[in-house]
Design a protein around this motif. Structure first.
Motif, PDB file in Angstrom:
ATOM      1  N   PHE A  84      15.379 -15.566   4.474  1.00 46.31           N
ATOM      2  CA  PHE A  84      16.546 -16.441   4.654  1.00 46.31           C
ATOM      3  C   PHE A  84      17.196 -16.245   6.024  1.00 46.31           C
ATOM      4  N   THR A  85      17.444 -14.985   6.383  1.00 43.99           N
ATOM      5  CA  THR A  85      18.124 -14.698   7.651  1.00 43.99           C
ATOM      6  C   THR A  85      17.317 -15.215   8.835  1.00 43.99           C
ATOM      7  N   GLU A  86      16.037 -15.027   8.805  1.00 38.34           N
ATOM      8  CA  GLU A  86      15.178 -15.466   9.908  1.00 38.34           C
ATOM      9  C   GLU A  86      15.150 -16.991   9.999  1.00 38.34           C
ATOM     10  N   ARG A  87      15.039 -17.657   8.838  1.00 35.99           N
ATOM     11  CA  ARG A  87      14.950 -19.124   8.832  1.00 35.99           C
ATOM     12  C   ARG A  87      16.245 -19.789   9.292  1.00 35.99           C
ATOM     13  N   THR A  88      17.389 -19.133   9.061  1.00 34.87           N
ATOM     14  CA  THR A  88      18.683 -19.768   9.361  1.00 34.87           C
ATOM     15  C   THR A  88      19.358 -19.177  10.590  1.00 34.87           C
ATOM     16  N   LYS A  89      18.655 -18.344  11.365  1.00 37.32           N
ATOM     17  CA  LYS A  89      19.308 -17.638  12.463  1.00 37.32           C
ATOM     18  C   LYS A  89      19.857 -18.571  13.534  1.00 37.32           C
ATOM     19  N   GLU A  90      19.340 -19.788  13.643  1.00 35.50           N
ATOM     20  CA  GLU A  90      19.847 -20.732  14.637  1.00 35.50           C
ATOM     21  C   GLU A  90      21.130 -21.419  14.189  1.00 35.50           C
ATOM     22  N   LYS A  91      21.376 -21.415  12.850  1.00 35.81           N
ATOM     23  CA  LYS A  91      22.539 -22.147  12.331  1.00 35.81           C
ATOM     24  C   LYS A  91      23.527 -21.277  11.558  1.00 35.81           C
ATOM     25  N   GLY A  92      23.129 -20.071  11.226  1.00 36.10           N
ATOM     26  CA  GLY A  92      24.002 -19.268  10.378  1.00 36.10           C
ATOM     27  C   GLY A  92      24.216 -17.858  10.869  1.00 36.10           C
ATOM     28  N   LEU A  93      25.345 -17.272  10.439  1.00 36.19           N
ATOM     29  CA  LEU A  93      25.649 -15.871  10.712  1.00 36.19           C
ATOM     30  C   LEU A  93      26.139 -15.252   9.411  1.00 36.19           C
ATOM     31  N   VAL A  94      25.502 -14.148   9.004  1.00 36.40           N
ATOM     32  CA  VAL A  94      25.861 -13.458   7.768  1.00 36.40           C
ATOM     33  C   VAL A  94      26.369 -12.070   8.116  1.00 36.40           C
ATOM     34  N   LYS A 115      34.215 -28.416  14.577  1.00 37.24           N
ATOM     35  CA  LYS A 115      34.259 -28.764  13.150  1.00 37.24           C
ATOM     36  C   LYS A 115      32.887 -28.759  12.479  1.00 37.24           C
ATOM     37  N   SER A 116      31.961 -27.960  12.986  1.00 36.42           N
ATOM     38  CA  SER A 116      30.585 -28.009  12.476  1.00 36.42           C
ATOM     39  C   SER A 116      30.247 -26.877  11.511  1.00 36.42           C
ATOM     40  N   VAL A 117      31.109 -25.853  11.413  1.00 42.52           N
ATOM     41  CA  VAL A 117      30.753 -24.640  10.677  1.00 42.52           C
ATOM     42  C   VAL A 117      31.483 -24.579   9.332  1.00 42.52           C
ATOM     43  N   LEU A 118      30.737 -24.251   8.296  1.00 41.08           N
ATOM     44  CA  LEU A 118      31.314 -23.936   6.995  1.00 41.08           C
ATOM     45  C   LEU A 118      31.543 -22.428   6.935  1.00 41.08           C
ATOM     46  N   TYR A 119      32.794 -22.013   6.774  1.00 43.56           N
ATOM     47  CA  TYR A 119      33.130 -20.598   6.625  1.00 43.56           C
ATOM     48  C   TYR A 119      33.073 -20.247   5.143  1.00 43.56           C
ATOM     49  N   VAL A 120      32.333 -19.198   4.790  1.00 47.41           N
ATOM     50  CA  VAL A 120      32.136 -18.796   3.401  1.00 47.41           C
ATOM     51  C   VAL A 120      32.656 -17.375   3.218  1.00 47.41           C
TER      52      VAL A 120
END
Length: 494
Positions: free
Chosen positions: A353-363, A289-294
């Motif tokens: 943005f992609t580099e800064r969030t690579k541990e928490k996000g996937l685009v 339950k940790s991920v926000l799907y956008v």
């Protein structure tokens, strides 16, 4: 005349149903999933055959994986693409008007396909079911004969009962409201539903001098000619709306029988591309339950400014996220709805943005198997454009929402899930020229993913999920309704 998918119709004695869809994948998926539900009824699945007639556009890419996965007793006919060359430079035409025009220009091909179908099915064609936007094809049922009687003709309403209630009330509203709906100082009353601000009504009614509005009123008028209206919703979610159809028929006008047959959703998103695998594998490694799907659906687009604010808001929230279907910026919210994907999406994101969030996000810039994503244990919320298919998928999987409507009827859906069902939060975009700023985006993500407010929303969505599941149990409300329809249609067969 046509390109065919799947096997040819059976020559054995069956009850044959004809469907007519529109050149929009979300509508095609919905009406064909309805067909699969009909075929899968435990007591009659060997007795039905369905043929779906699908108009097309020159720029359209069909999802061959979905169509190729249909069972053999569902047969699809793809009509020749309509010619839109005369409108190539007309950027003012709304999405709704484009779809309506596509159907109008496809009518000769639709009629020919239906006549051929009726003459080659041993007179077992008993019913015509047309998408609500393909309402003009409803009239063909009068020309097709079964036992020397006109074919029974139905509307398949792929949206909410709330929107249907608005449509059936449209002529009265047109007389009551003296100005543009968005300028009306009072709330708009929709029978059996919450009242909404005029700005939250569908795009097609926002300019009452437009072609889109004239087509909308004509479409709503035709709904009264149907032998029944099949609504992709369920009684337990929209009880007031369904009750209003009965009361209006008794008091004001005669409304055709309305059948609650939902929630009809895609049963599987499929895993036929690398992105489908990548996102699910990535989700496997995230906490529950940790991920926000956008996702803004199959065609939603954002301006460059809004893409920047959304990206920075996701980063500022500190929460994990999966952002799918990122598209080239465009100030027109539905720019990609009738065309393919544009350029490489990552190039439009804020620098670093992609580099800064690579541990928490996937685009990802393309399709993902949404029904499987929403059903994944790592997904805790859904930031959605509030297309009706996405709303129902979120309900079926019990995922609370952030409502971010873009076009069509999405603002009306957003009002329902936020103010009536109370299973969603909605950001405020009344300021800053309609742009939602990063600070508000971060705040609303935290409100939904953390704390007591999010917990209450989650509880309500879980309850709604249970009700949706009950609707399709063997003795559930929607199963009973669909079985009733099946018996009516089977009784018409020779």
């Amino acid at each position: 005349m046509e390109e065919e998918k799947s096997s040819s119709p059976r020559t054995t004695t069956t009850t044959h149903i004809a469907l007519v869809s529109i050149p929009a994948l979300s509508h095609q998926v919905s009406i064909l999933e309805f067909a699969k539900r009909l075929l899968n009824l435990h007591h009659n699945h060997h007795h039905f055959h369905v043929t779906c007639i699908i108009p097309t556009l020159p720029s359209q890419n069909n999802n061959t994986f979905f169509f190729d996965s249909l069972p053999p007793n569902i047969h699809c006919i793809f009509l020749p693409p309509v010619n839109f060359d005369d409108l190539r430079n007309d950027s003012s035409m709304s999405l709704e008007a484009q779809l309506s025009l596509a159907i109008s220009r496809s009518l000769p091909s639709i009629r020919e396909a239906l006549n051929t179908l009726n003459s080659t099915t041993n007179n077992n064609l008993v019913a015509l079911v047309v998408d609500a936007i393909a309402h003009e094809a409803l009239h063909f049922g009068k020309d097709l004969k079964n036992k020397n009687k006109p074919l029974s003709s139905y509307i398949y309403f792929a949206c909410s009962a709330m929107l249907l209630s608005l449509c059936l009330h449209s002529r009265k509203l047109d007389q009551i409201v003296p100005c543009e709906y968005r300028d009306y100082p009072n709330l708009i009353q929709i029978p059996g539903c919450i009242s909404v601000h005029g700005k939250d009504l569908p795009n097609s009614v926002q300019d009452r001098s437009s072609l889109a509005y004239k087509l909308y009123l004509r479409r709503c008028k035709d709904y009264f000619l149907a032998d029944g209206i099949l609504v992709n919703s369920f009684i337990e979610m929209e009880q007031g709306a369904f009750q209003s159809f009965l009361s209006q028929s008794q008091e004001e006008v005669i409304i055709p029988p309305v059948y609650a047959i939902g929630p009809i959703t895609q049963t599987s998103g499929g895993r036929n591309n690398n992105n489908g695998w990548e996102c699910l594998q990535w989700l496997d490694n995230q906490p529950p339950k940790s991920v926000l799907y956008v996702s803004f659906g199959s065609g939603g687009t954002l301006s460059q400014e809004q893409i920047n604010e959304l990206a920075l808001g996701l980063e500022l929230s500190g929460h994990r996220f999966l952002w799918a279907n990122v598209r080239e910026p465009n100030d027109k919210a539905c720019a990609s709805y009738l065309s393919g994907d544009g350029a490489e999406p990552l190039s439009f994101l804020p620098e670093g943005f992609t580099e800064r969030t690579k541990e928490k996000g996937l685009v990802l810039g393309s399709w993902v198997p949404q029904i499987e994503v929403l059903g994944h244990g790592s997904v805790g919320a859904f930031l959605s454009h509030c297309g009706w298919n996405s709303v129902l998928e979120s309900v079926v999987k019990g995922v609370p929402m952030i409502a971010w409507p873009l076009f069509a009827e999405q603002r009306t859906n957003a009002a329902m899930v936020t103010d009536s069902l109370r299973v969603a939060l909605r950001p405020n975009n009344d300021n800053n020229n309609g742009v939602v700023l990063k600070e508000e985006i971060a705040d609303i993500i935290k409100r939904l993913m953390e704390g007591s407010e999010g917990e209450e929303i989650r509880r309500r969505m879980e309850k709604l999920k249970d009700l949706a599941g009950c609707a399709f149990m063997e003795d559930g409300s929607s199963t009973k309704t669909l079985s009733k329809l099946a018996l009516i249609w089977k009784s018409m067969a020779p």
